[in-house]
Design an enzyme around this catalytic site. Structure first.
Site, PDB file in Angstrom:
ATOM      1  N   ASP A  34      68.508 -24.606 -38.887  1.00  0.00           N
ATOM      2  CA  ASP A  34      67.459 -24.875 -37.898  1.00  0.00           C
ATOM      3  C   ASP A  34      67.548 -26.349 -37.484  1.00  0.00           C
ATOM      4  O   ASP A  34      67.679 -27.227 -38.339  1.00  0.00           O
ATOM      5  CB  ASP A  34      66.085 -24.555 -38.501  1.00  0.00           C
ATOM      6  N   ILE A  35      67.490 -26.605 -36.178  1.00  0.00           N
ATOM      7  CA  ILE A  35      67.610 -28.004 -35.718  1.00  0.00           C
ATOM      8  C   ILE A  35      66.331 -28.797 -35.931  1.00  0.00           C
ATOM      9  O   ILE A  35      66.347 -30.022 -35.855  1.00  0.00           O
ATOM     10  CB  ILE A  35      68.013 -28.130 -34.224  1.00  0.00           C
ATOM     11  N   VAL A  99      61.704 -18.315 -29.948  1.00  0.00           N
ATOM     12  CA  VAL A  99      63.025 -17.886 -29.477  1.00  0.00           C
ATOM     13  C   VAL A  99      63.069 -16.367 -29.587  1.00  0.00           C
ATOM     14  O   VAL A  99      62.886 -15.804 -30.675  1.00  0.00           O
ATOM     15  CB  VAL A  99      64.160 -18.527 -30.294  1.00  0.00           C
ATOM     16  N   HIS A 103      64.984 -13.232 -35.526  1.00  0.00           N
ATOM     17  CA  HIS A 103      65.589 -14.094 -36.545  1.00  0.00           C
ATOM     18  C   HIS A 103      64.645 -14.232 -37.723  1.00  0.00           C
ATOM     19  O   HIS A 103      63.425 -14.116 -37.584  1.00  0.00           O
ATOM     20  CB  HIS A 103      65.914 -15.478 -35.974  1.00  0.00           C
ATOM     21  N   HIS A 105      63.648 -16.907 -40.827  1.00  0.00           N
ATOM     22  CA  HIS A 105      63.720 -18.257 -41.367  1.00  0.00           C
ATOM     23  C   HIS A 105      63.860 -18.171 -42.884  1.00  0.00           C
ATOM     24  O   HIS A 105      63.157 -17.376 -43.521  1.00  0.00           O
ATOM     25  CB  HIS A 105      62.425 -19.032 -41.089  1.00  0.00           C
TER      26      HIS A 105
HETATM   27  P1  AMP Z   1      60.414 -19.098 -33.983  1.00  0.00           P
HETATM   28  O1  AMP Z   1      60.872 -18.391 -32.732  1.00  0.00           O
HETATM   29  O2  AMP Z   1      58.988 -19.534 -33.935  1.00  0.00           O
HETATM   30  O3  AMP Z   1      60.728 -18.333 -35.216  1.00  0.00           O
HETATM   31  O4  AMP Z   1      61.181 -20.472 -34.087  1.00  0.00           O
HETATM   32  C1  AMP Z   1      62.450 -20.710 -33.555  1.00  0.00           C
HETATM   33  C2  AMP Z   1      63.142 -21.696 -34.430  1.00  0.00           C
HETATM   34  O5  AMP Z   1      64.404 -21.947 -33.849  1.00  0.00           O
HETATM   35  C3  AMP Z   1      62.448 -23.041 -34.609  1.00  0.00           C
HETATM   36  O6  AMP Z   1      62.321 -23.302 -35.994  1.00  0.00           O
HETATM   37  C4  AMP Z   1      63.385 -24.026 -33.935  1.00  0.00           C
HETATM   38  O7  AMP Z   1      63.421 -25.268 -34.576  1.00  0.00           O
HETATM   39  C5  AMP Z   1      64.713 -23.310 -34.006  1.00  0.00           C
HETATM   40  N1  AMP Z   1      65.670 -23.637 -32.979  1.00  0.00           N
HETATM   41  C6  AMP Z   1      65.453 -23.700 -31.646  1.00  0.00           C
HETATM   42  N2  AMP Z   1      66.595 -23.988 -30.992  1.00  0.00           N
HETATM   43  C7  AMP Z   1      67.558 -24.089 -31.932  1.00  0.00           C
HETATM   44  C8  AMP Z   1      68.960 -24.359 -31.907  1.00  0.00           C
HETATM   45  N3  AMP Z   1      69.602 -24.591 -30.743  1.00  0.00           N
HETATM   46  N4  AMP Z   1      69.633 -24.385 -33.065  1.00  0.00           N
HETATM   47  C9  AMP Z   1      69.002 -24.169 -34.236  1.00  0.00           C
HETATM   48  N5  AMP Z   1      67.676 -23.902 -34.337  1.00  0.00           N
HETATM   49  C10 AMP Z   1      66.966 -23.866 -33.198  1.00  0.00           C
END
Ligand code: AMP
Length: 139
Positions: A34-35, A99, A103, A105
């Site tokens: 995660d970034i 996003v 996915h 976490h």
């Molecule tokens: P959520 O959709 O709430 O589960 O969160 C999306 C997660 O994706 C967040 O923790 C972001 O920090 C992470 N995220 C967003 N863009 C990227 C990326 N390009 N690479 C890695 N992690 C990402």
């Protein structure tokens, strides 16, 4: 009913159109860092099939995905020497999803160590260092 949008950032990572710090990949799933990590070693696991979230993923695909999540979670725990691990998954905006490619976490946790605040970009070197530990645990 919301539909899957193939322009989402994780679909771009899966297609190789965007970079990611990858730690695991097979025919069914990809895991990458995660970034904006809430903890050192915060890892995401995504399926290679197109699904928006828990509401549209086929049960068989979800079953395959959770097995990859378990596999990576074990490596996150051992690689990061974590005392425990949180597995999280959010669905639709009001459910915390940002996003829209399903996915999970994986957040390593240590006794007495608080989560980092949300929305803060992680240090690139620290993310790379954590990824190396997780890759080593998977090897
Ligand atoms: P959520 O959709 O709430 O589960 O969160 C999306 C997660 O994706 C967040 O923790 C972001 O920090 C992470 N995220 C967003 N863009 C990227 C990326 N390009 N690479 C890695 N992690 C990402």
């Amino acid at each position: 009913m919301s539909v899957y949008d193939p322009a989402n950032i994780f679909a771009k990572i899966l297609r190789g159109e965007m970079p990611a710090t990858k730690v695991f990949e097979d025919d069914a799933a990809l895991a990458f860092m995660d970034i904006m990590p809430r903890a050192d070693g915060h890892t995401l696991v995504v399926p290679k099939i197109a699904a928006r979230n828990i509401f549209d993923i086929a049960p068989a695909d979800l079953s395959t995905l959770i097995q990859r999540v378990q596999h990576v979670a074990k490596a996150v725990r051992s690689g990061m020497a974590a005392d425990g691990v949180v597995v999280q998954q959010f669905n639709e905006g009001p459910g915390g999803q940002m996003v829209f490619h399903i996915h999970f976490h994986i957040l390593p946790r240590w006794t007495g160590v608080a989560l980092k605040p949300p929305g803060v970009m992680g240090d690139k070197a620290a993310i790379e260092a954590a990824a190396a530990k997780i890759r080593a645990a998977l090897a």
